[in-house]
Every structure is written in structure tokens, then in C-alpha cells.
Scaffold this active site. Structure first.
Site, PDB file in Angstrom:
ATOM      1  N   GLU A   1       3.530  14.453 -19.806  1.00 26.58           N
ATOM      2  CA  GLU A   1       2.372  14.133 -20.654  1.00 26.58           C
ATOM      3  C   GLU A   1       1.746  12.774 -20.344  1.00 26.58           C
ATOM      4  O   GLU A   1       1.387  12.034 -21.253  1.00 26.58           O
ATOM      5  CB  GLU A   1       2.780  14.171 -22.132  1.00 26.58           C
ATOM      6  CG  GLU A   1       3.291  15.534 -22.541  1.00 26.58           C
ATOM      7  CD  GLU A   1       3.802  15.589 -23.974  1.00 26.58           C
ATOM      8  OE1 GLU A   1       3.484  16.552 -24.658  1.00 26.58           O
ATOM      9  OE2 GLU A   1       4.519  14.663 -24.398  1.00 26.58           O
TER      10      GLU A   1
HETATM   11  C1  TNX Z   1       6.888  17.557 -25.850  1.00 25.11           C
HETATM   12  S1  TNX Z   1       8.987  18.024 -23.798  1.00 25.11           S
HETATM   13  C2  TNX Z   1       7.356  16.359 -25.368  1.00 25.11           C
HETATM   14  C3  TNX Z   1       7.894  15.357 -26.304  1.00 25.11           C
HETATM   15  C4  TNX Z   1       7.809  15.818 -27.723  1.00 25.11           C
HETATM   16  C5  TNX Z   1       8.149  17.281 -27.814  1.00 25.11           C
HETATM   17  C6  TNX Z   1       8.182  17.807 -29.195  1.00 25.11           C
HETATM   18  C7  TNX Z   1       8.353  16.758 -23.276  1.00 25.11           C
HETATM   19  C8  TNX Z   1       8.725  16.441 -21.924  1.00 25.11           C
HETATM   20  N1  TNX Z   1       7.506  16.076 -24.040  1.00 25.11           N
HETATM   21  O1  TNX Z   1       7.221  14.149 -26.135  1.00 25.11           O
HETATM   22  O2  TNX Z   1       8.693  15.079 -28.471  1.00 25.11           O
HETATM   23  O3  TNX Z   1       7.196  18.002 -27.073  1.00 25.11           O
HETATM   24  O4  TNX Z   1       8.577  19.128 -29.237  1.00 25.11           O
END
Ligand code: TNX
Length: 554
Positions: free
Chosen positions: A360
């Protein structure tokens, strides 16, 4: 600032749970083959439907994760006041002491751990005989007869896993901390067991909410019950930096000073981190520490103004949005920072891997992301560790030997999936943690009071009913190193919260990582899972009583 989690289509929380495949005859046969009867029906027997009177599973038939092979026979060993735990080497003794600590409070017996020879009692043996070696570095054998109970393995990790199996064969009351009534009989027969995958992990996000050393230890104990062997610690994120770094002290003292919702947060001193690592090792789990970069870095950016491209430190952040922060990819100081953090963290981490996040990074351009990963991956190698990253790493150039952690889900776009598949074909190993299967923070149903639902609702069956070996089409089977069950904590702030979200799904992911594919069968799994409930009650684990599982009456 983004408030939506994903780049993909909008989230529908009411999305129906996909109905799982019908039980395949081949599978059922596979599990039947695991049991040589000797008059004892075992875990291949499907439990009665929910609500009906349960035919109790035999001890050999209720083990989670399902063992490779279990053959019933004979009366089996009864632990009594006269039982001794016989060991030789210091490694055997350590496992012996662990077993004694589990058994002493509830049985009330002394259970001395002794080096004295003798044919009776509980015997723990590490040996390199061929029949142990073929079971690998984590496999074990249990032989239970009237006179003795013997666990043998090529390694202490295998002995430890064997102890977990024996534990599950005893009445659930063995888990209580006060004296209970026996008898304490381990079913007669032989178990031969070894894992399907060498990487069986759970992740704890200690950044969104901070969890104390004791809370982490408690979670480690739960993961060890189901033979997991990695603890991935998500040590940094926008809301908190949780590990002391001497060369950048404000990361912890300031960056760690809050958490989601504005609570006081916290961080681990180096001594505390080492204590967690040592405790995990004593339960045969390796800690995989994660510093999430270049996104998810607000806590670091708030602690040191120079890490920001504009030289201005943002305020600390206590919300739950993602994708708004990025290290400054063009500044040299960024790489001094990364070098220092990786060096200090690697120095106190005995495990093989260091996780550098990479998910992300919505505020980092693609070009910058690739440039950043090109510079940072060699730093991890320089300090003797292998790179792990979330699967977005596949969109850059994964270093030789790097491992990508897949966290996509049914709605992950084809292009993103393809990148991961191609990386796997080119030698990048994968750990699978599909968000709509293995994310322990997803709500079970729309009514679940805790958790998130961006990847959908994940009931117990959905969480269990997939095969890591075939999950990502086009990925060579040997590219899959294993599985992980991540527990993100935006909505979770107590151990009771963790218990409720992890149980009963964590044992299911553990089973996908451990048990032969041939044992995979929801209809019989749900019976074995149900049989764990009295154990969780005895351990004080407050779990979700899914209507999909035929729980015994309390
Ligand atoms: C996605 S999974 C994210 C996290 C959040 C999560 C909540 C991932 C690599 N990144 O930053 O906490 O979803 O479900």
C-alpha cells in the site's frame, strides 16, 4: 488523506460467503488411509451434524493439525503419580521440562525429569536414525503402549511438536492450572507425523495497538499449540513504531507514544525484544520482524523531520486510514536511516528473514517504489538476512532469494496476480495469506463486533476450505513455502479480542500449513475442531462459537 483501504473495487460487506466444494471421495479416502483401524474408529469418521448428539472422537482422531499417519492399537500409556520423564541430552531435557510444566498443575503429579535409564515412563529421544531422519527437521513419532510413551525425532523442534500432539490426546482438563481428576491416558498406537510446509506463520500487528511482552508470549503459546513455527511481528506502521533503535531513539520514544484511538502506545526495549525472540524460540517459533517501508511510515516521519521530502514532520497519527505516508525516496538520509534500522534489528534477530513491508505504498510513485526496493533489499542481505516483503515486492525487482507474501483476495485484479505468479516462476518463493481466507482480523459475519470486512466476511469454513498448493493458478507447487494467518489490530486492543478473532480460525490455517493435502476435508475437520473447544475453555481462550461447527454442549 485516503480513508478507503483498497485500490480495487468498493467494499461490499454483505457479500455472500462462497459455498465450498462438495467433499471429494478421493479426499475422504485419503484420510481413511491414514488410520489403521484396530477396532477404533478415528478422525475419518464424520461427526454428527450440529445440534445432534455427538459421537465423541477418539483421542487419536481429534488431533489438530491432522497428523500424517495415526494407527490405533493397544491400551496406551497412562500417566500416573509414578511417571518419570526420561531424557538424555540438554535439548531433550528442555522439551521434557516444558512437558512437565504443562502436566504438573492439572495432574498434581511430581513428574520428575530424569536422565536415569529405564524402559518405563515418558521417553523423549532425539536421534538421527533413518526412520527419524525421513520425517525431517520438524517431524516426530509417538509410540504409546501400556508401559511407556515414547516421542522420538531428529530434532528438538520435532520433539516439541510431538509433545503438542500428546497434549491433545489427554483430556482437556489437563490444560487447567489447578489439580483435576484423571485418568490421564494417552491412546495406544503409533503416530508418524511431519509438516507439509516449512513456513507456518501467524502475524501480530503490535503497531496499530501495542501489546505487552506478556501478551505476545501468550499469543506465542497459542500458536505453538498448533505447531506454527514463525511469529511475524509487524513492528512499525503509521500509528506506532514499536522497537528501540539506538541510533534513532525518537522512533520509539516519540513514534511509539500512541496508537489507534489515541491511547498511550508503547515499544519494546532491545532487552524486551530479545526476550520475545527467546520465548518464541523456546516454543520453536522463529520471529520474523517487519519494518514496513516505504509507506506505512508516519510514525517514523513524525519522529524525524529530515526523513520527509519537505523537511516538515507530520503529527502523530491515531486513525485507521492507509496509503498516505512515504519515506523520501530521493534523500540520502533515508538510506542512512534504513541501514541503521536494518543493522540494529538484524543484530538482535537470530532468524533468517527480515520483512520490509512494501504494501500500500500509494503515496510513492511506481518509479520511486522500484528505486527504493532496489536500494533497500541489498541492505538486508548486507546484514545477513533474507528479504521478505508483501507481494507488491513482485512489482519491483525481488532480490535473489526474496520471499513475497501474497495477501490478495478473490477480487484482486488479474494483473496484480500475474505479477506474483511471474515472480514465483522466476524463483521468488511465496508465503500465502489470502485476505479473504487467512486474515484473522476479518469479521466472521456482519454481526461480529470486532474486525474489518474490506476483504469480505470470513467464516470458519471459508478460512479453512482452500488449498495452498493450488490456490494461485500458474504458481509452481514448490514455489509455495507456506502460509500465514495475519492478525491486524486496528479494532483489537486486548488479548480477549485477539483470542476471539484467532479462535477458531488460527488452528485451521495451521492445519493447512502442516497436514497432508489428502487429509483436507471440512466435514471431518469441523468435528476435530469442535473437539478442541473444551481445551480452549480450560485455557481460558474466549473463542467465536461459529454455527458452522458442531461444538459440544458446555
Ligand atoms: C491491509 S495486508 C494492510 C494492513 C491493514 C489490513 C487490515 C497489508 C499488507 N496491509 O495495513 O492493517 O489490511 O485488514
Amino acid at each position: 488523506m485516503r480513508t478507503r483501504h483498497r485500490t480495487t473495487r468498493p467494499v461490499r460487506t454483505t457479500r455472500p460467503v462462497r459455498s465450498a466444494r462438495p467433499v471429494r471421495t478421493a479426499r475422504l479416502l485419503g484420510s481413511l488411509l491414514l488410520v489403521a483401524a484396530a477396532g477404533v474408529s478415528s478422525f475419518a469418521a464424520a461427526p454428527a451434524p450440529s445440534g445432534a448428539a455427538e459421537a465423541p472422537l477418539t483421542p487419536l482422531g481429534r488431533i489438530v493439525p491432522a497428523p500424517m499417519k495415526a494407527e490405533a492399537g493397544g491400551a496406551g500409556y497412562e500417566i500416573t503419580a509414578r511417571t518419570r520423564i526420561r531424557v538424555g541430552s540438554p535439548e531433550e531435557r528442555r522439551v521434557g521440562e516444558y512437558l512437565a510444566k504443562v502436566l504438573r498443575p492439572s495432574t498434581g503429579y511430581e513428574l520428575p525429569v530424569t536422565t536415569g535409564e529405564g524402559g518405563d515412563g515418558i521417553r523423549l529421544r532425539i536421534s538421527a536414525e533413518p526412520e527419524n531422519k525421513v520425517l525431517g527437521g520438524e517431524g516426530y513419532r509417538v509410540i504409546s503402549t501400556r508401559g511407556s510413551l515414547t516421542i522420538t525425532s531428529w530434532s528438538d523442534a520435532g520433539l516439541f511438536h510431538g509433545v503438542q500432539t500428546v497434549r491433545q490426546q489427554l483430556p482437556a482438563a489437563v490444560e487447567k492450572k489447578t489439580k483435576q481428576r484423571g485418568p490421564w491416558r494417552v491412546a495406544g498406537g503409533t503416530i508418524k507425523d511431519m509438516p507439509r510446509y516449512g513456513y507456518r506463520s501467524t502475524m501480530l500487528d503490535v503497531s496499530r495497538h501495542f501489546f505487552t511482552v506478556d501478551q505476545v508470549k501468550h499469543y506465542i503459546d497459542q500458536a505453538a499449540l498448533y505447531k506454527m513455527n514463525k511469529l511475524h511481528l509487524h513492528l512499525s506502521d503509521d500509528q506506532g513504531w514499536r522497537i528501540a533503535i539506538d541510533s534513532w531513539p525518537r522512533l520509539a520514544t516519540y513514534g511509539g507514544s500512541t496508537q489507534v484511538g489515541g491511547g498511550k502506545g508503547g515499544y519494546y526495549t532491545k532487552a524486551q525484544y530479545k526476550e520475545i525472540v527467546a520465548y518464541a524460540a523456546s516454543r520453536h517459533l522463529e520471529v520474523v520482524p517487519e519494518i514496513d517501508m516505504p509507506g506505512h511510515t508516519n510514525a517514523a516521519l513524525a519522529s524525524y523531520a529530515e526523513l520527509n521530502c519537505d523537511g516538515v514532520a507530520p503529527p502523530l497519527y491515531t486513525g485507521t486510514a492507509v496509503g498516505f505516508s512515504s519515506l523520501c525516496v530521493k534523500k540520502d538520509v533515508t538510506y542512512d536511516f534504513v541501514d541503521d534500522v536494518v543493522r540494529e534489528l538484524a543484530a538482535m534477530t537470530p532468524g533468517e528473514y527480515l520483512h520490509i513491508g512494501g504494501d500500500e505504498a500509494h503515496s510513492t510513485s511506481h518509479e520511486d517504489f522500484v528505486a527504493f526496493m532496489d536500494k533497500v533489499q541489498p541492505v538486508v542481505a548486507k546484514y545477513g538476512k533474507k528479504v521478505m516483503g508483501w507481494h507488491q515486492l513482485a512489482g519491483a525487482e525481488p532480490a535473489e532469494g526474496a520471499v513475497a507474501q501474497y495477501w490478495g483476495y478473490d477480487r484482486t485484479g488479474a494483473a496484480e496476480r500475474e505479477q506474483v505468479v511471474n515472480a514465483a516462476r522466476n524463483g521468488t518463493k511465496l508465503v500465502l495469506s489470502p485476505a479473504d481466507r487467512s486474515y484473522l482480523d476479518m469479521k466472521y459475519t456482519a454481526d461480529t463486533p470486532l474486525g474489518l470486512s474490506w476483504a469480505g466476511l470470513v467464516e470458519v469454513r471459508r478460512s479453512y476450505d482452500w488449498d495452498p498448493g493450488t490456490y494461485l493458478q500458474g504458481v509452481p507447487a514448490d514455489a509455495v513455502m507456506g502460509v500465514e494467518a495475519p492478525l491486524w489490530t486496528e479494532t483489537l486492543s486486548t488479548s480477549a479480542h485477539l483470542d476471539y478473532m484467532a479462535f477458531p480460525r488460527l488452528p485451521g490455517i495451521a492445519e493447512l500449513g502442516w497436514s497432508p493435502a489428502a487429509t483436507h476435508d471440512w466435514e471431518q475437520y469441523k468435528g476435530r475442531l469442535a473437539a478442541q473447544a473444551p481445551r480452549w475453555d480450560a485455557l481460558g481462550i474466549g473463542f467465536y462459537r461459529s454455527p458452522q461447527v458442531p461444538w459440544p454442549a458446555r
